[in-house]
Design a protein around this motif. Structure first.
Motif, mmCIF file in Angstrom:
data_model
loop_
_atom_site.group_PDB
_atom_site.id
_atom_site.type_symbol
_atom_site.label_atom_id
_atom_site.label_comp_id
_atom_site.label_asym_id
_atom_site.label_seq_id
_atom_site.Cartn_x
_atom_site.Cartn_y
_atom_site.Cartn_z
ATOM 1 N N TYR A 19 15.236 16.450 -79.722
ATOM 2 C CA TYR A 19 13.831 16.637 -80.089
ATOM 3 C C TYR A 19 13.048 17.578 -79.181
ATOM 4 O O TYR A 19 11.936 17.965 -79.516
ATOM 5 N N ASP A 64 13.603 8.074 -87.794
ATOM 6 C CA ASP A 64 14.036 9.436 -87.454
ATOM 7 C C ASP A 64 14.956 9.972 -88.550
ATOM 8 O O ASP A 64 14.783 11.089 -89.044
ATOM 9 N N ARG A 90 18.631 11.607 -77.815
ATOM 10 C CA ARG A 90 17.464 11.729 -78.698
ATOM 11 C C ARG A 90 16.486 12.766 -78.137
ATOM 12 O O ARG A 90 15.999 13.624 -78.863
ATOM 13 N N LEU A 147 18.726 7.433 -82.123
ATOM 14 C CA LEU A 147 17.844 7.694 -83.254
ATOM 15 C C LEU A 147 17.484 6.389 -83.954
ATOM 16 O O LEU A 147 18.290 5.469 -84.022
#
Length: 112
Positions: free
Chosen positions: A76, A22, A72, A18
């Motif tokens: 997401y 973020d 990550r 991140l």
């Protein structure tokens, strides 16, 4: 206590892939505020502390399976087990227990 959250942010960046932006986006603060937390100048509000602690825990669990950029992406991307919601949205706005349950299934090799 500020050093704890500085460590959490370092961990989220190093192991979760991140970026500061973020962290700023999902904690609803500026990137400068995240930098202040990281430098130990300020501590996050209690609700944000809980969110950072939860993310730290989840990233630590995902780190067993994925490299930082994959963690990550995992956070997401939409997940079928979350009704195509993104894990980060469920963590931030919903119930992180749903995300932790998916990781528990991964641990038991029952991830479908």
């Amino acid at each position: 206590m500020a050093s704890t959250f500085a460590n959490f942010i370092d961990n989220l960046q190093e192991h979760g892939g991140l970026k500061g932006v973020d962290i700023a986006n999902f904690t609803d603060v500026s990137s400068a505020t995240v930098h202040r937390w990281k430098s130990g100048d300020y501590s996050p509000q209690p609700k944000t502390q809980l969110l950072l602690a939860t993310l730290h825990y989840i990233v630590g669990r995902l780190d067993q399976y994925y490299n930082p950029s994959e963690v990550r992406i995992w956070l997401y991307q939409p997940h079928p087990q979350l009704e195509d919601r993104r894990a980060i949205d469920v963590i931030v706005h919903g119930d992180p227990k749903e995300v932790i349950a998916i990781i528990d299934r991964m641990d038991s090799e029952a991830y479908l």
